[in-house]
Design an enzyme around this catalytic site. Sequence first.
Site, PDB file in Angstrom:
ATOM      1  N   ASP A 202    -114.241  30.025 -86.755  1.00  0.00           N
ATOM      2  CA  ASP A 202    -112.908  30.089 -86.141  1.00  0.00           C
ATOM      3  C   ASP A 202    -111.819  30.166 -87.218  1.00  0.00           C
ATOM      4  O   ASP A 202    -110.803  30.837 -87.040  1.00  0.00           O
ATOM      5  CB  ASP A 202    -112.690  28.852 -85.266  1.00  0.00           C
ATOM      6  N   GLY A 203    -112.051  29.462 -88.330  1.00  0.00           N
ATOM      7  CA  GLY A 203    -111.081  29.482 -89.432  1.00  0.00           C
ATOM      8  C   GLY A 203    -110.941  30.880 -90.022  1.00  0.00           C
ATOM      9  O   GLY A 203    -109.842  31.287 -90.424  1.00  0.00           O
TER      10      GLY A 203
ATOM     11  N   ARG B 135     -90.621   8.997 -80.746  1.00  0.00           N
ATOM     12  CA  ARG B 135     -90.862   8.342 -82.039  1.00  0.00           C
ATOM     13  C   ARG B 135     -92.369   8.246 -82.247  1.00  0.00           C
ATOM     14  O   ARG B 135     -93.089   7.864 -81.328  1.00  0.00           O
ATOM     15  CB  ARG B 135     -90.252   6.936 -82.087  1.00  0.00           C
TER      16      ARG B 135
END
Length: 260
Positions: free
Chosen positions: A46-47, A147
Amino acid sequence: MKRFTTVNRGDSESQRICLHIKNELSHAGFTYDAANPELVVCVGGDGTLLKAFHEYLNLVDNVAFVGIHTGTLGFSTDYTQDQVDSFIHDVIHNTPTIDEKRILEVMCTNTHKTQHFMALNEVRVENIVKTQAMDIFINDQHFETFRGNGVCISGQYGSTAYNRSIGGAVIYPGLDLLQMTEISGIHHRHARSLGSPLVMNPEAKITLKHESFDHALLCYDHLHIHLDNIHTITIKNSDQTMKFARFKSIPHIQRLNALF
Ligand code: NAD
């Protein structure tokens, strides 16, 4: 699709397979054209597909990608390394169907300029150094003050990637949606944000604002930039799509099942 190129993961096996594909397709009358391909054959995982997508982003409207898997897990690769000859046969004899995936667009603005980036899997704003506060606007309406470490925005394609690791929903192909998922949100009596992933329609525009994103990173797929001096980040779907050339049909359930 007569003009093709190959992109590999960099290991010797992937390089060997690319050379074999290059030779066989060239003998069959296809033209190896790394500058202006119609088909990009990605050998790795996939990379490697992500790397190829960013390498050919300037041609993305006219190029399609197909993946051959030589590693441990390939969610989007359609062939394994044992099926290379079957792949070559399919490219020579079959007309692929085109499977389009939305591309995300992100704009980072400071007082002087705006920078644009594109992503296929996701866009993340993440600060692991200190609590990142940010006001989140959806379609210019204030939604919440967040946050925590940050947020991840993905579409259908990226829903199975980083988004899945942080509890986001896996979205089935055909559902054109945008999703925002919190990364380690802080929730107590003085700080509260939605907490659960927010799934939106594909036209949604998400704007993140704060006086300081210093020490935070903008991660887009495998790439990143530092957000020092940035105060506004806008993420939305672009008008462009990434195209997979599907030479054979693989049920999505089969892909999903291989993930876990
Ligand atoms: P990488 O290329 O080594 O990929 C990391 C893992 O994510 C691999 O197992 C890969 O098969 C899987 N993956 C990538 N895209 C996918 C998709 N669309 N659906 C299902 N699985 C997918 O890692 P990298 O070069 O650091 O980053 C590339 C991508 O990997 C990022 O866009 C991110 O989505 C993903 N990633 C995921 C995690 C995680 O899940 N915790 C961590 C880092 C990166």
